[in-house]
Design a protein around this motif. Structure first.
Motif, PDB file in Angstrom:
ATOM      1  N   TYR A  72       0.762  -1.117   0.038  1.00 38.45           N
ATOM      2  CA  TYR A  72      -0.117  -0.030   0.102  1.00 38.45           C
ATOM      3  C   TYR A  72       0.760   1.392  -0.052  1.00 38.45           C
ATOM      4  N   GLN A  74       0.846   4.368   1.026  1.00 43.44           N
ATOM      5  CA  GLN A  74       0.772   5.257   2.275  1.00 43.44           C
ATOM      6  C   GLN A  74       0.816   4.467   3.495  1.00 43.44           C
ATOM      7  N   LYS A 144     -10.139   0.012   2.812  1.00 44.18           N
ATOM      8  CA  LYS A 144      -9.430   0.959   1.861  1.00 44.18           C
ATOM      9  C   LYS A 144      -8.179   0.088   1.405  1.00 44.18           C
ATOM     10  N   VAL A 145      -7.403  -0.773   2.189  1.00 48.16           N
ATOM     11  CA  VAL A 145      -6.121  -1.458   1.430  1.00 48.16           C
ATOM     12  C   VAL A 145      -6.760  -2.417   0.527  1.00 48.16           C
ATOM     13  N   SER A 147      -9.522  -2.531  -1.317  1.00 40.60           N
ATOM     14  CA  SER A 147      -9.880  -1.771  -2.421  1.00 40.60           C
ATOM     15  C   SER A 147      -8.714  -1.362  -3.248  1.00 40.60           C
ATOM     16  N   TYR A 148      -7.672  -0.882  -2.570  1.00 43.45           N
ATOM     17  CA  TYR A 148      -6.432  -0.518  -3.378  1.00 43.45           C
ATOM     18  C   TYR A 148      -5.977  -1.660  -4.095  1.00 43.45           C
ATOM     19  N   PHE A 149      -5.978  -2.784  -3.549  1.00 44.70           N
ATOM     20  CA  PHE A 149      -5.077  -3.975  -4.214  1.00 44.70           C
ATOM     21  C   PHE A 149      -6.022  -4.688  -5.243  1.00 44.70           C
ATOM     22  N   GLU A 151      -8.141  -2.646  -6.968  1.00 49.58           N
ATOM     23  CA  GLU A 151      -8.033  -1.543  -8.132  1.00 49.58           C
ATOM     24  C   GLU A 151      -6.758  -1.858  -9.051  1.00 49.58           C
ATOM     25  N   LYS A 152      -5.530  -2.495  -8.107  1.00 45.88           N
ATOM     26  CA  LYS A 152      -4.375  -2.699  -8.945  1.00 45.88           C
ATOM     27  C   LYS A 152      -4.116  -4.037  -9.521  1.00 45.88           C
TER      28      LYS A 152
END
Length: 155
Positions: A72, A74, A144-145, A147-149, A151-152
């Motif tokens: 992640y 940030q 949040k984490v 969702s980020y992974f 999206e990637k």
């Protein structure tokens, strides 16, 4: 007064069946009723984030036989809930965490309780169902984490 956060690493651990099966490791805490979470832990002085990640995985799930897939971008911080008190929270208002996405290698063997046991059991759940098992104050960070992974394109 400025808040003081404990530096910490956390791991979203995928099963060794990834990418054919996208299942995420969750462990039930010994000290809290029905709380499931990702492995995590503090960063010791002089330790890099990756060194801390591997050490915490060895201590908490008995293996660091993993492949790091992502990170992640940030640090994510949270405050401890009111009334939280333990040797780990002493002198800190919360934690700031660096999250990693890792895949267990097929040779990895999970063994809980190899250090100071924090977990009583574990399970693998479908990546889309992880948040259904989370009922504590870290749920927004987990969302949040994950969702980020997603999206990637990892999960």
């Amino acid at each position: 007064m400025q808040k003081k956060y404990r530096p910490n690493v956390a791991a979203v651990v995928l099963s060794s069946a990834y990418p054919f099966k996208c299942e995420v490791f969750l462990a039930r805490r010994i000290d809290l009723k029905d709380v499931w979470q990702f492995p995590q832990g503090g960063i010791d002085a002089g330790e890099s984030e990756l060194e801390a990640l591997k050490r915490e995985l060895r201590e908490e799930i008995g293996t660091d036989d993993v492949e790091v897939l992502g990170e992640y971008p940030q640090w994510l911080s949270y405050d401890f809930p009111a009334g939280a008190s333990s040797k780990k929270t002493y002198n800190y208002d919360g934690q700031t965490q660096k999250y990693f996405l890792v895949r267990l290698r097929p040779s990895a063997k999970i063994v809980l309780g190899t250090h100071e046991a924090e977990f009583s059991e574990y399970k693998f759940v479908n990546a889309n169902s992880v948040l259904d098992s989370i009922n504590h104050f870290k749920k927004p960070i987990y969302a949040k984490v994950l969702s980020y992974f997603k999206e990637k394109g990892y999960i």
